[in-house]
Scaffold this motif. Structure first.
Motif, PDB file in Angstrom:
ATOM      1  N   LEU A  52       0.831  -1.206   0.000  1.00  0.00           N
ATOM      2  CA  LEU A  52       0.000   0.000   0.000  1.00  0.00           C
ATOM      3  C   LEU A  52       0.864   1.255   0.000  1.00  0.00           C
ATOM      4  O   LEU A  52       0.637   2.187  -0.775  1.00  0.00           O
ATOM      5  N   LYS A  53       1.864   1.268   0.886  1.00  0.00           N
ATOM      6  CA  LYS A  53       2.716   2.447   1.034  1.00  0.00           C
ATOM      7  C   LYS A  53       3.503   2.734  -0.248  1.00  0.00           C
ATOM      8  O   LYS A  53       3.561   3.874  -0.708  1.00  0.00           O
ATOM      9  N   VAL A  54       4.110   1.718  -0.832  1.00  0.00           N
ATOM     10  CA  VAL A  54       4.918   1.888  -2.043  1.00  0.00           C
ATOM     11  C   VAL A  54       4.075   2.394  -3.201  1.00  0.00           C
ATOM     12  O   VAL A  54       4.558   3.163  -4.040  1.00  0.00           O
ATOM     13  N   ASN A  55       2.817   2.001  -3.243  1.00  0.00           N
ATOM     14  CA  ASN A  55       1.936   2.403  -4.339  1.00  0.00           C
ATOM     15  C   ASN A  55       1.081   3.618  -3.997  1.00  0.00           C
ATOM     16  O   ASN A  55       0.064   3.878  -4.655  1.00  0.00           O
ATOM     17  N   SER A  56       1.490   4.360  -2.964  1.00  0.00           N
ATOM     18  CA  SER A  56       0.873   5.639  -2.579  1.00  0.00           C
ATOM     19  C   SER A  56      -0.588   5.531  -2.170  1.00  0.00           C
ATOM     20  O   SER A  56      -1.362   6.465  -2.374  1.00  0.00           O
ATOM     21  N   PHE A  57      -0.982   4.390  -1.596  1.00  0.00           N
ATOM     22  CA  PHE A  57      -2.327   4.264  -1.046  1.00  0.00           C
ATOM     23  C   PHE A  57      -2.274   4.645   0.431  1.00  0.00           C
ATOM     24  O   PHE A  57      -1.255   4.444   1.092  1.00  0.00           O
ATOM     25  N   PRO A  58      -3.373   5.165   0.973  1.00  0.00           N
ATOM     26  CA  PRO A  58      -3.381   5.498   2.406  1.00  0.00           C
ATOM     27  C   PRO A  58      -3.352   4.227   3.251  1.00  0.00           C
ATOM     28  O   PRO A  58      -3.975   3.219   2.910  1.00  0.00           O
ATOM     29  N   LEU A  59      -2.618   4.278   4.339  1.00  0.00           N
ATOM     30  CA  LEU A  59      -2.555   3.140   5.250  1.00  0.00           C
ATOM     31  C   LEU A  59      -3.793   3.144   6.141  1.00  0.00           C
ATOM     32  O   LEU A  59      -4.318   4.206   6.484  1.00  0.00           O
ATOM     33  N   PRO A  60      -4.278   1.979   6.535  1.00  0.00           N
ATOM     34  CA  PRO A  60      -5.460   1.927   7.403  1.00  0.00           C
ATOM     35  C   PRO A  60      -5.131   2.484   8.788  1.00  0.00           C
ATOM     36  O   PRO A  60      -3.977   2.487   9.218  1.00  0.00           O
TER      37      PRO A  60
END
Length: 72
Positions: A52-60
């Protein structure tokens, strides 16, 4: 890629677990099995968070991340 025989053999044992139907436990005690499962879960949780982090998604949030382990 694995040879065709290996794929067929793996599929045949899928319903019997990793012991090949011998009835032998994969861990010496239930406590060691539980420890293995908890660390295995943490490993995959870390993989998912890194993806998630590497692909720029917000972390839960913390509650979404740890709530299931707390039984929430």
């Amino acid at each position: 890629m694995c040879p065709p025989d290996a794929r067929n053999d793996a599929g045949a044992d899928a319903g019997r677990g990793h012991d090949g139907g011998t009835g032998k436990l994969s861990h010496p005690s239930p406590a060691q099995f539980l420890l293995h499962m908890l660390t295995h879960d943490a490993h995959h949780r870390g993989q998912a968070l890194l993806a998630l982090k590497v692909n720029s998604f917000p972390l839960p949030g913390e509650d979404a991340l740890w709530g299931p382990l707390r039984g929430e």
